[in-house]
Write an enzyme that holds these catalytic residues in place. Structure first.
Site, PDB file in Angstrom:
ATOM      1  N   LYS A   1       4.527  -2.365  -1.853  1.00 51.94           N
ATOM      2  CA  LYS A   1       4.990  -2.154  -3.264  1.00 51.94           C
ATOM      3  C   LYS A   1       5.489  -0.680  -3.425  1.00 51.94           C
ATOM      4  O   LYS A   1       6.557  -0.510  -4.088  1.00 51.94           O
ATOM      5  CB  LYS A   1       3.889  -2.535  -4.238  1.00 51.94           C
ATOM      6  CG  LYS A   1       3.631  -2.039  -5.476  1.00 51.94           C
ATOM      7  CD  LYS A   1       2.646  -2.764  -6.155  1.00 51.94           C
ATOM      8  CE  LYS A   1       1.239  -2.079  -6.008  1.00 51.94           C
ATOM      9  NZ  LYS A   1       0.818  -0.810  -6.637  1.00 51.94           N
TER      10      LYS A   1
ATOM     11  N   ARG B   1      -2.951  -3.173 -14.686  1.00 49.95           N
ATOM     12  CA  ARG B   1      -3.754  -3.935 -13.501  1.00 49.95           C
ATOM     13  C   ARG B   1      -4.286  -5.493 -14.056  1.00 49.95           C
ATOM     14  O   ARG B   1      -4.976  -6.142 -13.298  1.00 49.95           O
ATOM     15  CB  ARG B   1      -4.910  -3.411 -13.079  1.00 49.95           C
ATOM     16  CG  ARG B   1      -4.437  -2.177 -12.037  1.00 49.95           C
ATOM     17  CD  ARG B   1      -5.610  -1.472 -11.364  1.00 49.95           C
ATOM     18  NE  ARG B   1      -5.265  -0.059 -10.787  1.00 49.95           N
ATOM     19  CZ  ARG B   1      -4.755  -0.160  -9.521  1.00 49.95           C
ATOM     20  NH1 ARG B   1      -4.713  -1.378  -8.520  1.00 49.95           N
ATOM     21  NH2 ARG B   1      -4.259   1.010  -9.040  1.00 49.95           N
TER      22      ARG B   1
ATOM     23  N   ARG C   1      -3.675  -1.246  10.123  1.00 47.55           N
ATOM     24  CA  ARG C   1      -3.080   0.132   9.887  1.00 47.55           C
ATOM     25  C   ARG C   1      -3.934   1.260  10.260  1.00 47.55           C
ATOM     26  O   ARG C   1      -5.066   1.218  10.541  1.00 47.55           O
ATOM     27  CB  ARG C   1      -3.107   0.240   8.278  1.00 47.55           C
ATOM     28  CG  ARG C   1      -2.493   1.223   7.424  1.00 47.55           C
ATOM     29  CD  ARG C   1      -2.342   0.719   6.073  1.00 47.55           C
ATOM     30  NE  ARG C   1      -3.314   0.965   5.271  1.00 47.55           N
ATOM     31  CZ  ARG C   1      -3.572   0.938   3.897  1.00 47.55           C
ATOM     32  NH1 ARG C   1      -2.436   0.854   3.322  1.00 47.55           N
ATOM     33  NH2 ARG C   1      -4.686   0.854   3.311  1.00 47.55           N
TER      34      ARG C   1
ATOM     35  N   ARG D   1      -9.011   3.453   8.616  1.00 41.95           N
ATOM     36  CA  ARG D   1      -9.596   4.077   7.248  1.00 41.95           C
ATOM     37  C   ARG D   1     -10.879   2.979   7.077  1.00 41.95           C
ATOM     38  O   ARG D   1     -10.746   1.862   7.182  1.00 41.95           O
ATOM     39  CB  ARG D   1      -8.568   4.132   6.095  1.00 41.95           C
ATOM     40  CG  ARG D   1      -7.793   5.383   6.164  1.00 41.95           C
ATOM     41  CD  ARG D   1      -7.206   5.553   4.572  1.00 41.95           C
ATOM     42  NE  ARG D   1      -6.934   4.186   3.998  1.00 41.95           N
ATOM     43  CZ  ARG D   1      -6.116   4.241   3.126  1.00 41.95           C
ATOM     44  NH1 ARG D   1      -5.216   5.152   2.630  1.00 41.95           N
ATOM     45  NH2 ARG D   1      -5.986   2.868   2.084  1.00 41.95           N
TER      46      ARG D   1
ATOM     47  N   ARG E   1     -11.059  -6.718  -1.959  1.00 37.93           N
ATOM     48  CA  ARG E   1     -10.046  -6.095  -2.807  1.00 37.93           C
ATOM     49  C   ARG E   1      -9.067  -7.136  -3.153  1.00 37.93           C
ATOM     50  O   ARG E   1      -8.362  -7.494  -4.245  1.00 37.93           O
ATOM     51  CB  ARG E   1      -9.181  -5.003  -2.264  1.00 37.93           C
ATOM     52  CG  ARG E   1     -10.278  -3.708  -2.103  1.00 37.93           C
ATOM     53  CD  ARG E   1      -9.246  -2.495  -1.841  1.00 37.93           C
ATOM     54  NE  ARG E   1      -8.644  -2.514  -0.719  1.00 37.93           N
ATOM     55  CZ  ARG E   1      -9.055  -1.918   0.649  1.00 37.93           C
ATOM     56  NH1 ARG E   1     -10.201  -1.612   0.735  1.00 37.93           N
ATOM     57  NH2 ARG E   1      -7.894  -2.105   1.728  1.00 37.93           N
TER      58      ARG E   1
END
Ligand SMILES: [Zn+2]
Length: 220
Positions: free
Chosen positions: A19, A94, A128, A161, A172
């Site tokens: 996004k 959201r 990632r 992370r 999430r």
């Protein structure tokens, strides 16, 4: 019927859908400002406004600010901008409650939903790696650095992370499905929904978006 010219868009999709990248590309192509809700929140905090003090409490406790607070921040900041020539709004709304509030603030004529499966989101986020020095982001297989574990830009160390572990990602994604995904139905009912398959390479997703946006009658 309103003649459409400039995009007045919101963009949403699960984490890992690309996004952020697509928002930047679209903002550049359509020459409209990209508005990130995160920046608004940081401004409220750094300018120590009344709202900022409230937001800070939530941030420090690691919890999501309630809709009333989020809506108040967005209303406060959006009113300061001239958005008459179009915009792309990322990170807000959201949920459907926030979308209804936004509809009272601004006219939204395009809602872009970037779709990817949970499996693909998990694959992307788990792979990632971020440079601890310059914050550049890599992916172990999709966009690896030249030297394993070392940033190609600055030579810094690459780390995963803490919140990019499978359990946190799944949490999430579940929150996204529960809270944010109903926006698709909301905007479909308003006749402004545009869905794109985010599992294609970045340039394909972008081309797909452009084609679909043109088809809706928007001008660049
Ligand atoms: Zn680096």
């Amino acid at each position: 019927m309103n003649k459409k010219h400039r995009i007045q868009a919101v963009i949403f999709g699960p984490q890992g859908c690309g996004k952020g990248t697509q928002s930047l590309l679209l903002s550049d192509r359509f020459d409209v400002p990209l508005i990130g809700s995160g920046e608004f929140f940081r401004k409220e905090i750094s300018e120590k406004t009344v709202l900022g003090k409230i937001v800070k409490e939530y941030v420090e406790h690691g919890s999501l600010a309630p809709d009333e607070v989020v809506n108040a921040v967005m209303a406060h900041r959006l009113k300061q901008l001239d958005l008459s020539h179009g915009f792309i709004l990322d990170g807000y709304p959201r949920n459907v409650e926030q979308a209804a509030t936004l509809d009272r603030l601004l006219k939204i004529n395009l809602a872009i939903c970037i779709k990817i499966s949970d499996k693909e989101a998990l694959r992307r986020l788990e792979g990632r790696r971020q440079c601890i020095t310059c914050k550049f982001i890599y992916h172990v297989t999709d966009s690896p650095p030249a030297k394993h574990g070392i940033c190609s830009v600055c030579g810094g160390k690459l780390v995963r992370r803490a919140d990019d572990n499978a359990e946190a990602i799944r949490r999430r994604l579940a929150a996204y499905h529960f809270m944010t995904e109903p926006l698709a139905t909301y905007y479909r009912q308003h006749g402004v929904l545009l869905v794109v398959n985010g599992e294609q390479p970045i340039s394909y997703v972008f081309e797909d978006l452009i084609k679909k946006i043109h088809k809706l009658g928007f001008s660049v």
